[in-house]
Design an enzyme around this catalytic site. Structure first.
Site, PDB file in Angstrom:
ATOM      1  CD  GLU A 162      -2.602   1.293  -0.018  1.00  0.00           C
ATOM      2  OE1 GLU A 162      -3.297   0.359  -0.444  1.00  0.00           O
ATOM      3  OE2 GLU A 162      -2.461   2.372  -0.641  1.00  0.00           O
ATOM      4  CE  LYS A 221       5.003   0.936   1.526  1.00  0.00           C
ATOM      5  NZ  LYS A 221       4.260   2.138   1.220  1.00  0.00           N
ATOM      6  CB  CYS A 277       6.031   3.973   6.692  1.00  0.00           C
ATOM      7  SG  CYS A 277       4.389   3.291   6.840  1.00  0.00           S
TER       8      CYS A 277
HETATM    9  P1  NAD Z   1      -1.759  -0.435  12.739  1.00  0.00           P
HETATM   10  O1  NAD Z   1      -0.943  -0.728  13.930  1.00  0.00           O
HETATM   11  O2  NAD Z   1      -2.512   0.847  12.655  1.00  0.00           O
HETATM   12  O3  NAD Z   1      -2.821  -1.610  12.516  1.00  0.00           O
HETATM   13  C1  NAD Z   1      -2.531  -2.957  12.585  1.00  0.00           C
HETATM   14  C2  NAD Z   1      -3.688  -3.687  13.266  1.00  0.00           C
HETATM   15  O4  NAD Z   1      -3.469  -5.090  13.171  1.00  0.00           O
HETATM   16  C3  NAD Z   1      -3.832  -3.386  14.754  1.00  0.00           C
HETATM   17  O5  NAD Z   1      -5.115  -2.838  15.005  1.00  0.00           O
HETATM   18  C4  NAD Z   1      -3.623  -4.747  15.439  1.00  0.00           C
HETATM   19  O6  NAD Z   1      -4.456  -4.937  16.568  1.00  0.00           O
HETATM   20  C5  NAD Z   1      -4.013  -5.708  14.324  1.00  0.00           C
HETATM   21  N1  NAD Z   1      -3.448  -7.058  14.488  1.00  0.00           N
HETATM   22  C6  NAD Z   1      -2.165  -7.415  14.762  1.00  0.00           C
HETATM   23  N2  NAD Z   1      -2.052  -8.760  14.786  1.00  0.00           N
HETATM   24  C7  NAD Z   1      -3.282  -9.267  14.537  1.00  0.00           C
HETATM   25  C8  NAD Z   1      -3.791 -10.594  14.418  1.00  0.00           C
HETATM   26  N3  NAD Z   1      -2.993 -11.664  14.545  1.00  0.00           N
HETATM   27  N4  NAD Z   1      -5.119 -10.744  14.168  1.00  0.00           N
HETATM   28  C9  NAD Z   1      -5.918  -9.678  14.022  1.00  0.00           C
HETATM   29  N5  NAD Z   1      -5.480  -8.397  14.106  1.00  0.00           N
HETATM   30  C10 NAD Z   1      -4.183  -8.192  14.359  1.00  0.00           C
HETATM   31  O7  NAD Z   1      -0.764  -0.565  11.484  1.00  0.00           O
HETATM   32  P2  NAD Z   1      -0.898   0.169  10.070  1.00  0.00           P
HETATM   33  O8  NAD Z   1      -0.355   1.546  10.151  1.00  0.00           O
HETATM   34  O9  NAD Z   1      -2.261  -0.045   9.511  1.00  0.00           O
HETATM   35  O10 NAD Z   1       0.151  -0.677   9.221  1.00  0.00           O
HETATM   36  C11 NAD Z   1      -0.114  -1.997   8.813  1.00  0.00           C
HETATM   37  C12 NAD Z   1       0.919  -2.420   7.777  1.00  0.00           C
HETATM   38  O11 NAD Z   1       0.818  -1.587   6.628  1.00  0.00           O
HETATM   39  C13 NAD Z   1       2.372  -2.305   8.245  1.00  0.00           C
HETATM   40  O12 NAD Z   1       3.109  -3.365   7.694  1.00  0.00           O
HETATM   41  C14 NAD Z   1       2.826  -0.991   7.652  1.00  0.00           C
HETATM   42  O13 NAD Z   1       4.216  -0.953   7.429  1.00  0.00           O
HETATM   43  C15 NAD Z   1       2.072  -0.956   6.347  1.00  0.00           C
HETATM   44  N6  NAD Z   1       1.823   0.383   5.802  1.00  0.00           N
HETATM   45  C16 NAD Z   1       1.423   1.398   6.610  1.00  0.00           C
HETATM   46  C17 NAD Z   1       1.135   2.654   6.077  1.00  0.00           C
HETATM   47  C18 NAD Z   1       0.687   3.803   6.936  1.00  0.00           C
HETATM   48  O14 NAD Z   1       0.614   4.906   6.439  1.00  0.00           O
HETATM   49  N7  NAD Z   1       0.369   3.600   8.191  1.00  0.00           N
HETATM   50  C19 NAD Z   1       1.233   2.862   4.698  1.00  0.00           C
HETATM   51  C20 NAD Z   1       1.616   1.787   3.893  1.00  0.00           C
HETATM   52  C21 NAD Z   1       1.904   0.565   4.460  1.00  0.00           C
HETATM   53  C1  UDX Z   2       4.774   7.416   3.736  1.00  0.00           C
HETATM   54  C2  UDX Z   2       4.788   7.324   2.209  1.00  0.00           C
HETATM   55  O1  UDX Z   2       4.666   8.632   1.662  1.00  0.00           O
HETATM   56  C3  UDX Z   2       3.642   6.439   1.731  1.00  0.00           C
HETATM   57  O2  UDX Z   2       3.721   6.283   0.321  1.00  0.00           O
HETATM   58  C4  UDX Z   2       3.759   5.088   2.396  1.00  0.00           C
HETATM   59  O3  UDX Z   2       2.688   4.261   2.000  1.00  0.00           O
HETATM   60  C5  UDX Z   2       3.769   5.230   3.914  1.00  0.00           C
HETATM   61  O4  UDX Z   2       4.835   6.117   4.305  1.00  0.00           O
HETATM   62  P1  UDX Z   2       3.358   8.772   5.539  1.00  0.00           P
HETATM   63  O5  UDX Z   2       4.462   8.394   6.459  1.00  0.00           O
HETATM   64  O6  UDX Z   2       1.959   8.481   5.942  1.00  0.00           O
HETATM   65  O7  UDX Z   2       3.561   8.059   4.117  1.00  0.00           O
HETATM   66  O8  UDX Z   2       3.431  10.343   5.227  1.00  0.00           O
HETATM   67  P2  UDX Z   2       4.420  11.230   4.325  1.00  0.00           P
HETATM   68  O9  UDX Z   2       3.604  12.256   3.657  1.00  0.00           O
HETATM   69  O10 UDX Z   2       5.296  10.417   3.478  1.00  0.00           O
HETATM   70  O11 UDX Z   2       5.306  11.971   5.430  1.00  0.00           O
HETATM   71  C6  UDX Z   2       6.249  11.288   6.210  1.00  0.00           C
HETATM   72  C7  UDX Z   2       7.033  12.275   7.048  1.00  0.00           C
HETATM   73  O12 UDX Z   2       7.906  13.067   6.235  1.00  0.00           O
HETATM   74  C8  UDX Z   2       6.145  13.268   7.807  1.00  0.00           C
HETATM   75  O13 UDX Z   2       6.684  13.490   9.095  1.00  0.00           O
HETATM   76  C9  UDX Z   2       6.250  14.530   6.964  1.00  0.00           C
HETATM   77  O14 UDX Z   2       6.017  15.692   7.697  1.00  0.00           O
HETATM   78  C10 UDX Z   2       7.699  14.449   6.486  1.00  0.00           C
HETATM   79  N1  UDX Z   2       7.963  15.193   5.252  1.00  0.00           N
HETATM   80  C11 UDX Z   2       7.328  14.860   4.092  1.00  0.00           C
HETATM   81  C12 UDX Z   2       8.912  16.215   5.247  1.00  0.00           C
HETATM   82  O15 UDX Z   2       9.518  16.525   6.279  1.00  0.00           O
HETATM   83  N2  UDX Z   2       9.161  16.882   4.072  1.00  0.00           N
HETATM   84  C13 UDX Z   2       8.551  16.566   2.908  1.00  0.00           C
HETATM   85  O16 UDX Z   2       8.857  17.208   1.885  1.00  0.00           O
HETATM   86  C14 UDX Z   2       7.595  15.527   2.914  1.00  0.00           C
END
Ligand code: NAD
Ligand code: UDX
Length: 463
Positions: A162, A221, A277
């Protein structure tokens, strides 16, 4: 194969919004998001959609439209797995805090638990989709667990990372730059890929849906996040040089960004990147490179993190130095605690580290963030284990009103770029502060000339 039922394990920042959009755009598919965290699921089901656990502009409206129609949130994990033809794994993959790879490798225990649960429960063939960000070759481990259950069920494993960013998740999901799907090169693998392509094709142009082998998808990713974070560390490195030389980092960013090979995005100098991330994924990449003996590759990417840590530390040092080398018992107002605007997420936010440094100097931190609670702020600091929870609670003052947070403060520090901060009555803030009144703008959002005219001593990043 036509998908009619999807299950997503993990109702977090990725699982929740992603499945809400799939449900909205595919009314013919029943989407069930499951999680072990009962409180989180209850919040997703709250009758008032404004209480869903994740703040993202536009998300509550979509949940309102689809929830109860073809979008469901539940703690009945087994049932949802059993019924679905396609299962997304969207659980957290944090940096390991113990054992081999501590502080670097991704902790895959939640992923493995999901794989074992899917293996145990499944009675029919399923497509398992890695939505979590995973180290390259994780699909191999998942496959090995799924293929050794002995119940004759066949699994196809896809990687579908994602790319949404928090704060813009809904728009990113509705209009993605691309959808990436990695799968097996076998006929069954290709069929599984096609089933997932067909889901996305409900709203994404087919030429934006990219298919690759599983390993390329997994590694893409980590690579994307490493490149994005590298741009921020690069411009932040320049910001320090700008401060020494009279160059202005905003002008430099504009000048280089107009080169079409460089492009204008992600060149905003700041107090340092945060979020769940970037750091986690780069550390994971460094660990993977080291595990293959690629020391130069590992060192190259680790520098992005070293630079980011330096930038956060530099910001707190500047505050102390400018305030006559002592912040002891001084009130420092923090505008913003979230790691970026338009989210209530605070994971790895620069604010946490800057506050920790200043509390070490005995400062009192007055926090105002439109979406972050005192409980969260204290939990973030306690997690660092620098001092006792009691000491943290005494050092943090929390405010619901920004003007009260700034009243009597020696300095205001801007940690998050929330739009509302720009629109504040800065004269009113100035009048109520100690003099000289300092502003440390960690996001370069305020107008230096206007603030200096009011009487502030204004310090931005990189100028
Ligand atoms: P999060 O912590 O917000 O959510 C994860 C959820 O999974 C939690 O609510 C937890 O309770 C649940 N969980 C864990 N183990 C479980 C199990 N065995 N059964 C059921 N539920 C379970 O995490 P997130 O930010 O959504 O990230 C999830 C993944 O996506 C990570 O690998 C992260 O690196 C990736 N990712 C995150 C972002 C972002 O912006 N947050 C963007 C892209 C990818
Ligand atoms: C990032 C990636 O952008 C996204 O594609 C991936 O799926 C998850 O990780 P996110 O961490 O949610 O997303 O936000 P992002 O907008 O990337 O910002 C990350 C951090 O960098 C923030 O603290 C932001 O303030 C900082 N940032 C971003 C800067 O300091 N300068 C910039 O020019 C851009």
């Amino acid at each position: 194969m036509k998908i009619t039922k999807i299950c997503c394990i993990g109702a977090g920042y990725v699982g929740g919004p992603t499945m809400a959009i799939i449900a909205q755009k595919c009314p013919q598919i029943q989407v069930t998001v499951v999680d072990l965290n009962e409180e989180r699921i209850a919040a997703w089901n709250d009758a008032d959609v404004n209480n869903i656990p994740i703040y993202e502009p536009g998300l509550s409206e979509i949940v309102k439209e689809a929830r109860g129609r073809n979008l469901f949130f539940s703690t009945a994990v087994d049932q949802a797995i059993d019924e679905a033809e396609m299962i997304f794994i969207s659980v957290n993959t944090p940096t390991k805090t113990y054992g081999k790879g501590k502080g670097m490798a991704a902790d895959l225990k939640y992923i493995e638990l999901c794989a074992r649960q899917i293996a145990r429960v499944s009675k029919s063939n399923k497509i398992v989709v890695e939505k979590s960000t995973l180290p390259v070759r994780t699909a191999e481990a998942i496959k090995s667990i799924l293929d050794n259950t002995g119940n004759g069920v066949k699994f196809q494993i896809l990687s579908n990372p994602e790319f949404l960013a928090e704060g813009t998740a809904v728009q990113d999901l509705l209009h993605p730059d691309r959808i990436l799907i990695g799968g097996d090169t076998t006929a069954e693998g290709q069929k599984a890929i096609q089933a997932l392509v067909d889901v996305y094709a409900n709203w994404v142009a087919v030429d934006k849906i990219l298919t690759t082998n599983v390993w390329s998808s997994e590694l893409s990713k980590l690579t994307a996040n490493a490149f994005l974070a590298q741009r921020i560390s690069s411009i932040n490195a320049m910001s320090e040089l700008c401060e020494k030389t009279g160059a202005d980092v905003n002008e430099v960013a504009r000048a280089i960004g107009m080169d079409s090979r460089i492009g204008p995005k992600f060149l905003k100098a700041s107090v340092g990147f945060g979020g769940s991330c970037f750091q986690k994924d780069i550390l994971n990449l460094v660990y993977i490179a080291k595990s293959y003996g690629l020391q130069e590759v590992a060192d190259y990417w680790e520098q992005v993190i070293i630079m980011n840590d330096h930038q956060k530390r530099r910001f707190s040092d500047t505050i102390v130095k400018t305030l006559y080398n002592t912040v002891s018992d001084k009130k420092i107002a923090f505008l913003g605690w979230a790691f970026k605007k338009d989210t209530n997420d605070t994971r790895e936010s620069a604010a946490i580290y800057v506050a920790d440094d200043l509390i070490n100097e005995n400062a009192k931190i007055a926090v105002y963030d439109p979406k972050v609670s005192r409980k969260k702020v204290l939990a973030d600091l306690d997690y660092l284990q620098t001092r006792t929870a009691d000491e943290n609670a005494k050092s943090i003052l929390s405010f619901e009103n920004p003007y009260e947070a700034c009243s009597n403060a020696h300095a205001v520090a801007i940690l998050t770029e929330w739009d509302e901060f720009v629109a504040y009555d800065w004269q009113k803030i100035y009048d109520a502060m100690q003099k000289p009144a300092f502003v440390f703008d960690g996001r370069n959002i305020l107008d230096k000339a206007v603030l200096e005219k009011i009487g502030f001593v204004y310090q931005a990043i990189g100028s």
